[in-house]
Scaffold this motif. Sequence first.
Motif, short mmCIF file in Angstrom:
data_model
loop_
_atom_site.label_atom_id
_atom_site.label_comp_id
_atom_site.label_asym_id
_atom_site.label_seq_id
_atom_site.Cartn_x
_atom_site.Cartn_y
_atom_site.Cartn_z
N ALA B 277 34.28 36.20 48.33
CA ALA B 277 34.83 37.47 47.84
C ALA B 277 35.48 37.26 46.48
N ALA B 278 36.25 36.17 46.35
CA ALA B 278 36.92 35.90 45.08
C ALA B 278 35.90 35.64 43.98
N VAL B 279 34.90 34.83 44.29
CA VAL B 279 33.92 34.46 43.27
C VAL B 279 33.10 35.67 42.83
N ILE B 280 32.67 36.47 43.82
CA ILE B 280 31.93 37.70 43.48
C ILE B 280 32.82 38.60 42.63
N VAL B 283 36.58 35.70 39.96
CA VAL B 283 37.58 34.65 39.85
C VAL B 283 36.85 33.35 39.51
N SER B 284 37.32 32.68 38.45
CA SER B 284 36.61 31.49 37.98
C SER B 284 37.04 30.26 38.76
N LEU B 285 36.05 29.52 39.28
CA LEU B 285 36.38 28.33 40.06
C LEU B 285 36.99 27.23 39.19
N SER B 286 36.87 27.35 37.87
CA SER B 286 37.51 26.34 37.03
C SER B 286 38.96 26.68 36.75
N ARG B 291 41.30 38.12 38.91
CA ARG B 291 42.33 39.08 39.29
C ARG B 291 42.18 39.44 40.76
N ILE B 292 43.31 39.85 41.34
CA ILE B 292 43.30 40.28 42.73
C ILE B 292 42.38 41.48 42.91
N THR B 293 42.42 42.41 41.95
CA THR B 293 41.58 43.61 42.09
C THR B 293 40.10 43.20 42.19
N GLY B 294 39.71 42.19 41.43
CA GLY B 294 38.33 41.72 41.50
C GLY B 294 38.00 41.22 42.89
N THR B 295 38.92 40.45 43.47
CA THR B 295 38.69 39.91 44.80
C THR B 295 38.56 41.03 45.84
N VAL B 296 39.41 42.06 45.70
CA VAL B 296 39.34 43.18 46.65
C VAL B 296 37.96 43.81 46.58
N ILE B 297 37.48 44.04 45.36
CA ILE B 297 36.15 44.64 45.22
C ILE B 297 35.08 43.67 45.75
N GLY B 298 35.28 42.38 45.47
CA GLY B 298 34.34 41.38 45.98
C GLY B 298 34.25 41.41 47.50
N ALA B 299 35.40 41.54 48.15
CA ALA B 299 35.41 41.62 49.62
C ALA B 299 34.69 42.87 50.09
N LEU B 300 34.92 43.98 49.37
CA LEU B 300 34.24 45.24 49.74
C LEU B 300 32.72 45.09 49.58
N ILE B 301 32.30 44.40 48.54
CA ILE B 301 30.85 44.20 48.34
C ILE B 301 30.26 43.46 49.55
N LEU B 302 30.95 42.40 49.98
CA LEU B 302 30.47 41.65 51.15
C LEU B 302 30.41 42.56 52.38
N ALA B 330 26.25 35.74 41.73
CA ALA B 330 27.56 36.12 41.18
C ALA B 330 28.10 35.03 40.28
N VAL B 331 27.98 33.78 40.73
CA VAL B 331 28.51 32.68 39.93
C VAL B 331 27.68 32.49 38.66
N VAL B 332 26.35 32.64 38.80
CA VAL B 332 25.50 32.50 37.61
C VAL B 332 25.89 33.53 36.56
N VAL B 333 26.07 34.78 37.01
CA VAL B 333 26.44 35.83 36.08
C VAL B 333 27.79 35.51 35.43
N ASP B 334 28.72 35.00 36.23
CA ASP B 334 30.05 34.67 35.72
C ASP B 334 29.98 33.56 34.67
N MET B 335 29.19 32.54 34.96
CA MET B 335 29.06 31.43 34.01
C MET B 335 28.44 31.92 32.71
N HIS B 336 27.44 32.76 32.86
CA HIS B 336 26.76 33.30 31.69
C HIS B 336 27.75 34.04 30.80
N ARG B 337 28.62 34.82 31.48
CA ARG B 337 29.61 35.59 30.74
C ARG B 337 30.58 34.66 30.01
N GLN B 338 30.99 33.58 30.70
CA GLN B 338 31.92 32.65 30.06
C GLN B 338 31.27 31.93 28.90
N ASN B 339 29.99 31.56 29.05
CA ASN B 339 29.29 30.91 27.96
C ASN B 339 29.26 31.80 26.74
#
Lengths: 515, 345
Positions: B277-280, B283-286, B291-302, B330-339
């Motif tokens: 939920a957090a990763v979706i 929230v960056s694993l590094s 943000r908490i709001t992101g995690t809430v939405i991530g949990a809802l997506i699941l 989700a992680v791939v998209v996140d990494m791409h965004r950070q790159n």
Amino acid sequence: MVNASQLEEAPSKGAIAQAKPYEYVLEVVNARKEFPGVVALDNVSLRVRPGTVHALMGENGAGKSTLMKIIAGIYHPDAGEIRLRGEAVHLATPLAAQEAGIAMIHQELLLMNSMTVAENIWIRREPLNAFGLVDHAKMHRMTTELFERLNIQLDPDAEVSELSVANRQMVEIAKAVSFNSDVLIMDEPTSAITEKEVAHLFEIIRGLRERGIGIVYITHKMNELFEIADEFSVFRDGHYIATHPSSEVTRDDIIQMMVGREITQMFPKEEVELGDVVLSVKNLTLEGVFHDVSFDVRAGEILGLAGLVGSGRSNVAETLFGVTPATSGTIEINGKEVSIQTSHDAIKLGMAFLTEDRKETGCFLPLDIQENAQMAVIHDDFVKYGFVQEAKLEKVCREISQKLRIKTPNMHECIENLSGGNQQKVLIGRWLLTNPKILILDEPTRGIDVGAKAEIHSLITQLAHNGVAVIMISSEMPEVLGMSDRVLVMHEGRCTGILDRTDADQVAVMDLAAQ
Amino acid sequence: MTTHTATTPNATLEAPSKRRLPQEFSILLVLLGIAAFFEVLGWFLVGQSFLGNMSRLQIIILQVSVIGIIAVGVTQVIITGGIDLSSGSVVAMSAMVAATFAQDANWPKIIHPALVDLPWFVPLTVGLAVGAAAGFINGWLITKTRIPPFIATLGMMVSARGIARWYTDGSPVSGFTESFAMLGNGMGRWAPVVIFLVVAAVFHIVMRYTRFGKFTYAIGANPQAARVSGINIESHLIKVYMIAGLLAGLAAMVAIARIKTAQAGMGLMYELDAIAAAVIGGVSLSGGRGRITGTVIGALILGVMLSGFTFLRVDAYYQDIIKGAIIVVAVVVDMHRQNKRSKKT
């Protein structure tokens, strides 16, 4: 098997392709590169002759690194052409550039820390034995031979993580040389090493020059330009300004070209009426690192800390600031003995510490300017019931930012997007917010441009004028000599002398530092 | 080196300062997209509306609540640059211990005859305390022995599950007092949702506006710089892991109060759902970002995906396969965004 003499005679790639003679080994013609919202390079040209050192000068943001990345195949120009040995080439990837005969040593060293020196040098080109497995004995031999040629004393089997920054630099250089390239790009190779190591580096560079290699040398340091470069090109704000042989110009000419404005005083040192002793350190020791360091600093005084890298200068600063608490010795502030076990203790005692390495120990890269600036002050101030008083902080951060002339649209820009000089200013701002009485600066102007440097120097002077006791560590001799009231010199973990401003010159300091 | 620094001192960044929408916005769009996807497929394949069914929506959000409470704690751990693998087992351990304090005197199978008919806050406090204690041990191990969070919490994951089994010799505990059961069924059965939203709101505020939150981000962004800035990393990390444990304990209380029984096997893989939920949610694993709001939405997506697949009568095997793929994407998209972000400099 490759032996030393074979390596030595190994023809450079240019010699093989020397069908027609060429005047320039590397030419960049009218290159242009745009990033979203910025023109990084506008119609820039560069011509490097074989067997010369060609320096690139310019402030941070002038476009030097972008140009280098184009030459190294990391970026692709939007327009313009790159010619290698007289022929136009297309460098699609860094690997293609390497194979075409261009080697680059990046400012941030790109070694694999958990692997050995030899493995790093021959990565992707490991010698194989009959079974197709890596032949470690041969790799060791090849490394030894390479090092002999370059007069580098390093164990090929040492793990890179155990080496000092200077030695890692040497590994990078050896690796670049091992490609037998025609063009070698060095991006500020001396930014993290001491004078003695610089001398060694220059020796190596002269050797490469004699072998006909064209060396592109990026630096901020003027004296290096005169010492090592044959020609130089100046860039400003993404534009090409001029190319001259370095024997035909003066330091002031170059600064003029670089900044497009006059910097009247490099070191705006002011004579300040010294106050009482603020900080008194006696026999400070961190077992195994430095021993029996004693000194006083007065209000308004700037104490320079000089010494070679590894002499323990930065360790003393870290211990003073509670990062690595002392094992013995005493610290007195305003005549009272204090115990500093954590950085929070130090902050509460009115101390501030700008660390040596912006990226490693300074910036919170994912966070914005305000968050970076406020982190040391929200322990006790600007906090109510645990809540950070954002609005109030934003106001003071903006004031500091204007005072330090940080170039940013607002306080919520991510610090990652700022230039090195502006990042450094934010970190200085972090400590100015705490209103320090004792300010420790470790390499305050490393890797930042001339303009920002001068601004930081005058800021330090101003702080001393206001009665702050300043301890300044620097590897740049002119900076130490130009800014300090007294210079404390360290050698191998011990204080070898404290020189007054009037006695301190390059020779005296080096004498104590190198013993 | 940046390419956009001008020379004149009064100049600002040349790049236009676009007011970027928060990352949560794009995740919210993904959530709406997935919901719309099921809505459309629902009409075609099953012949009914996915969203136009109140009881389905209630079930989705009720299911999300327990994972969501855990994820709020796990998010903070991840922002410090750590990870908590123990939350699922801590749920089981807290549930088993607290359940023995929650039994009604009239229930035939009483574990501790002396501990019946206690007011609701007694088992609740016990559950929270057990969770917080597990979190404390996690934090203590990580800061004092300097073992990686992955290992410390892996150890806790195994041990806490063992304690959960040992505590009642593996037998489930049921028969809770009326007042305790309200934690899961009160407020017209919305209690878990309310608790989840309150927890999320509280920690959203904590993370964004308090010194505690700022320090959490600082430690994840650069622990060495955090130390020099005077932050006591050890004590702060212990607090963060304790919060994560405490919230796992709270999630356990909500879960057993709702399903009216506690068993040692519960909470299996909850830690992974919470991390997912957090990763979706971006929230960056590094560390240092999220943000908490992101995690809430991530949990809802699941939750929406789980319910949607069931609604479309997709086989449970496929559900897991798709869920796994979504986490990776989700992680791939996140990494791409950070790159992309770091390329700019």
